[in-house]
Design a protein around this motif. Structure first.
Motif, PDB file in Angstrom:
ATOM      1  N   LEU A  23      37.705   7.846  73.326  1.00 52.21           N
ATOM      2  CA  LEU A  23      37.064   8.486  72.186  1.00 52.21           C
ATOM      3  C   LEU A  23      37.621   7.958  70.878  1.00 52.21           C
ATOM      4  CD1 LEU A  23      36.851  12.172  73.438  1.00 52.21           C
ATOM      5  CD2 LEU A  23      35.183  10.323  73.658  1.00 52.21           C
ATOM      6  N   PHE A  24      36.847   8.118  69.820  1.00 51.15           N
ATOM      7  CA  PHE A  24      37.237   7.593  68.521  1.00 51.15           C
ATOM      8  C   PHE A  24      38.485   8.275  67.982  1.00 51.15           C
ATOM      9  CE2 PHE A  24      32.931   5.965  68.524  1.00 51.15           C
ATOM     10  CZ  PHE A  24      33.058   4.759  67.851  1.00 51.15           C
ATOM     11  N   THR A  25      39.323   7.479  67.339  1.00 51.44           N
ATOM     12  CA  THR A  25      40.495   7.998  66.648  1.00 51.44           C
ATOM     13  C   THR A  25      40.110   8.391  65.229  1.00 51.44           C
ATOM     14  OG1 THR A  25      41.184   5.894  65.681  1.00 51.44           O
ATOM     15  CG2 THR A  25      41.893   6.345  67.938  1.00 51.44           C
ATOM     16  N   LYS A  26      41.024   9.032  64.524  1.00 52.66           N
ATOM     17  CA  LYS A  26      40.774   9.400  63.134  1.00 52.66           C
ATOM     18  C   LYS A  26      40.583   8.164  62.261  1.00 52.66           C
ATOM     19  CE  LYS A  26      43.258  13.782  63.411  1.00 52.66           C
ATOM     20  NZ  LYS A  26      44.398  14.596  62.922  1.00 52.66           N
ATOM     21  N   LYS A  27      41.124   7.043  62.708  1.00 54.86           N
ATOM     22  CA  LYS A  27      40.966   5.787  61.969  1.00 54.86           C
ATOM     23  C   LYS A  27      39.734   5.007  62.428  1.00 54.86           C
ATOM     24  CE  LYS A  27      45.841   5.384  60.786  1.00 54.86           C
ATOM     25  NZ  LYS A  27      47.073   4.551  60.825  1.00 54.86           N
TER      26      LYS A  27
ATOM     27  N   GLY B 134      44.440   4.435  75.403  1.00 54.20           N
ATOM     28  CA  GLY B 134      44.011   4.986  74.129  1.00 54.20           C
ATOM     29  C   GLY B 134      45.158   5.021  73.139  1.00 54.20           C
ATOM     30  N   PHE B 135      44.831   5.243  71.867  1.00 56.75           N
ATOM     31  CA  PHE B 135      45.858   5.301  70.827  1.00 56.75           C
ATOM     32  C   PHE B 135      46.567   6.649  70.837  1.00 56.75           C
ATOM     33  CE2 PHE B 135      43.634   1.637  69.156  1.00 56.75           C
ATOM     34  CZ  PHE B 135      44.644   0.907  68.558  1.00 56.75           C
ATOM     35  N   GLN B 136      47.870   6.585  70.690  1.00 58.39           N
ATOM     36  CA  GLN B 136      48.697   7.775  70.543  1.00 58.39           C
ATOM     37  C   GLN B 136      49.724   7.500  69.455  1.00 58.39           C
ATOM     38  OE1 GLN B 136      49.351   8.278  75.122  1.00 58.39           O
ATOM     39  NE2 GLN B 136      49.539  10.314  74.217  1.00 58.39           N
ATOM     40  N   ASP B 137      49.699   8.344  68.419  1.00 57.03           N
ATOM     41  CA  ASP B 137      50.606   8.169  67.282  1.00 57.03           C
ATOM     42  C   ASP B 137      50.556   6.735  66.748  1.00 57.03           C
ATOM     43  OD1 ASP B 137      51.291  10.796  67.561  1.00 57.03           O
ATOM     44  OD2 ASP B 137      53.193  10.418  68.571  1.00 57.03           O
TER      45      ASP B 137
ATOM     46  N   GLY C  28      52.680  -4.515  76.502  1.00 57.21           N
ATOM     47  CA  GLY C  28      53.224  -4.413  75.157  1.00 57.21           C
ATOM     48  C   GLY C  28      52.456  -3.330  74.432  1.00 57.21           C
ATOM     49  N   ALA C  29      52.551  -3.304  73.104  1.00 55.99           N
ATOM     50  CA  ALA C  29      51.838  -2.282  72.335  1.00 55.99           C
ATOM     51  C   ALA C  29      51.391  -2.842  70.995  1.00 55.99           C
ATOM     52  CB  ALA C  29      52.721  -1.051  72.128  1.00 55.99           C
ATOM     53  N   ILE C  30      50.281  -2.291  70.489  1.00 51.96           N
ATOM     54  CA  ILE C  30      49.749  -2.679  69.181  1.00 51.96           C
ATOM     55  C   ILE C  30      49.598  -1.433  68.320  1.00 51.96           C
ATOM     56  CG2 ILE C  30      48.517  -4.668  70.124  1.00 51.96           C
ATOM     57  CD1 ILE C  30      45.936  -2.944  69.946  1.00 51.96           C
ATOM     58  N   ASN C  31      49.400  -1.654  67.009  1.00 52.85           N
ATOM     59  CA  ASN C  31      49.064  -0.543  66.121  1.00 52.85           C
ATOM     60  C   ASN C  31      47.565  -0.564  65.824  1.00 52.85           C
ATOM     61  OD1 ASN C  31      48.637  -2.540  64.181  1.00 52.85           O
ATOM     62  ND2 ASN C  31      50.601  -2.172  63.149  1.00 52.85           N
ATOM     63  N   SER C  32      47.104   0.317  64.938  1.00 50.12           N
ATOM     64  CA  SER C  32      45.675   0.449  64.679  1.00 50.12           C
ATOM     65  C   SER C  32      45.095  -0.727  63.891  1.00 50.12           C
ATOM     66  CB  SER C  32      45.393   1.754  63.924  1.00 50.12           C
ATOM     67  OG  SER C  32      46.140   1.803  62.727  1.00 50.12           O
TER      68      SER C  32
ATOM     69  N   ASP D 248      47.644  12.368  71.240  1.00 51.61           N
ATOM     70  CA  ASP D 248      46.726  11.245  71.109  1.00 51.61           C
ATOM     71  C   ASP D 248      46.070  11.277  69.727  1.00 51.61           C
ATOM     72  OD1 ASP D 248      44.383  12.898  71.122  1.00 51.61           O
ATOM     73  OD2 ASP D 248      44.443  12.965  73.294  1.00 51.61           O
ATOM     74  N   ASP D 249      45.363  10.229  69.402  1.00 49.06           N
ATOM     75  CA  ASP D 249      44.775  10.100  68.072  1.00 49.06           C
ATOM     76  C   ASP D 249      43.298  10.470  68.057  1.00 49.06           C
ATOM     77  OD1 ASP D 249      47.169   9.281  67.075  1.00 49.06           O
ATOM     78  OD2 ASP D 249      46.716   7.149  67.106  1.00 49.06           O
ATOM     79  N   ARG D 250      42.843  11.234  69.044  1.00 45.34           N
ATOM     80  CA  ARG D 250      41.443  11.641  69.061  1.00 45.34           C
ATOM     81  C   ARG D 250      41.106  12.434  67.807  1.00 45.34           C
ATOM     82  NH1 ARG D 250      38.508  15.572  73.550  1.00 45.34           N
ATOM     83  NH2 ARG D 250      36.543  15.773  72.435  1.00 45.34           N
ATOM     84  N   ASN D 251      39.927  12.205  67.280  1.00 46.42           N
ATOM     85  CA  ASN D 251      39.483  12.828  66.030  1.00 46.42           C
ATOM     86  C   ASN D 251      38.921  14.220  66.309  1.00 46.42           C
ATOM     87  OD1 ASN D 251      38.854  12.967  63.274  1.00 46.42           O
ATOM     88  ND2 ASN D 251      36.799  12.191  63.618  1.00 46.42           N
TER      89      ASN D 251
END
Length: 286
Positions: free
Chosen positions: A71-75, A116-119, A132-136, A162-165
């Motif tokens: 699902l979409f993140t706030k970003k 999914g994105f978390q923090d 590994g890991a990436i940012n937004s 998680d970063d779900r909106n």
């Protein structure tokens, strides 16, 4: 007036209608995973041929069919995993997409799969078969050198949000409480308004709660305790954007009898679902 098209089921195919049940988007989908909402930037997630994709309110598909969709993140980022087989076989290094509400690529990244994105962190399985890991922004914040996903999880601080909106609950006049395994409601000052007599109850949102006195007997009430409609359903959820998802038909689950006491309420996978509005109008036809 409904803000969004409403999920509408014709036998076992899904589309979308208006509040008068006139079809707006043809019933061609196998399922509606998430209806149209602000949280997903006015998009709906649907399933067709065991794959998922985002569509807009005009019924236009704005993302490719994928095995996994986050699902979409706030970003405004949705992560798509196109083919799970590519993960197992390591065939495609472009198996992950990171898109915005228009279906456009937010950034490109060669990867086999991702979480999914978390923090503001997303764990990625890179072409070298390391995590590994990436940012937004798509920047690598943890180099792909780990054999184990949990090692990366520890490296980024084990985020649990998680970063779900998500939307905030509205009109939560009453607060749910539990006593002797039953549920009731208090006001904001802690005064008991409805004693703990419900077999099941959701939190109040949009001025309503989905409750049940017994199993297979779910319905919605308002903050005065009045039922919104007379019918009872096998199970259901609370309203979001004036519609609620309910179980319309549930096969006999015996001998797998699941009661309230100490066991999660059980819904068989072949149960039928549908949506109702706050008047109890049903958006399906069997």
């Amino acid at each position: 007036m409904m803000k969004y098209p409403i999920p509408y089921r014709k036998i076992d195919k899904w589309g979308f209608s208006d509040a008068e049940k006139s079809i707006l988007i043809d019933c061609i989908y196998d399922d509606v995973i998430y209806p149209f909402s602000e949280e997903n930037f006015d998009l709906a997630l649907v399933k067709i041929a065991d794959k998922c994709c985002w569509i807009n309110t005009n019924g236009k598909q704005i993302s490719p069919l994928a095995d996994n969709v986050f699902l979409f993140t706030k970003k405004e980022i949705s992560v798509l995993i196109i083919d799970n087989k590519n993960v197992e076989e390591g065939q495609s290094i472009d198996n992950c997409l990171f898109i915005n509400r228009l279906g456009e690529s937010v950034f490109t990244l060669q990867a086999l799969t991702a979480d999914g994105f978390q923090d503001d962190r997303c764990i990625v399985y890179f072409p070298n078969h390391r995590y590994g890991a990436i940012n937004s922004k798509g920047e690598i914040v943890v180099e792909p050198k780990f054999d184990d996903l949990n090692a990366v999880w520890n490296e980024i601080g084990r985020p649990y949000s998680d970063d779900r909106n998500r939307k905030l609950m509205k009109n939560q006049e009453l607060i749910k409480f539990e006593k002797d395994r039953y549920f009731g409601f208090k006001d904001k000052n802690g005064n008991v308004i409805f004693k703990a007599s419900y077999f099941s109850a959701s939190e109040f949102d949009e001025g309503t709660s989905m409750v049940a006195k017994n199993s297979k007997a779910f319905y919605h009430i308002d903050s005065s305790g009045q039922r919104l409609y007379n019918k009872e359903y096998y199970f259901g959820f609370n309203y979001e954007y004036d519609i609620a998802k309910v179980v319309t038909d549930m096969p006999d689950v015996n001998p797998f009898v699941h009661e309230r006491w100490g066991v999660d309420y059980y819904i068989p996978g072949n149960s039928k679902w549908g949506y109702i509005d706050k008047k109890g109008q049903e958006f399906w036809e069997d």
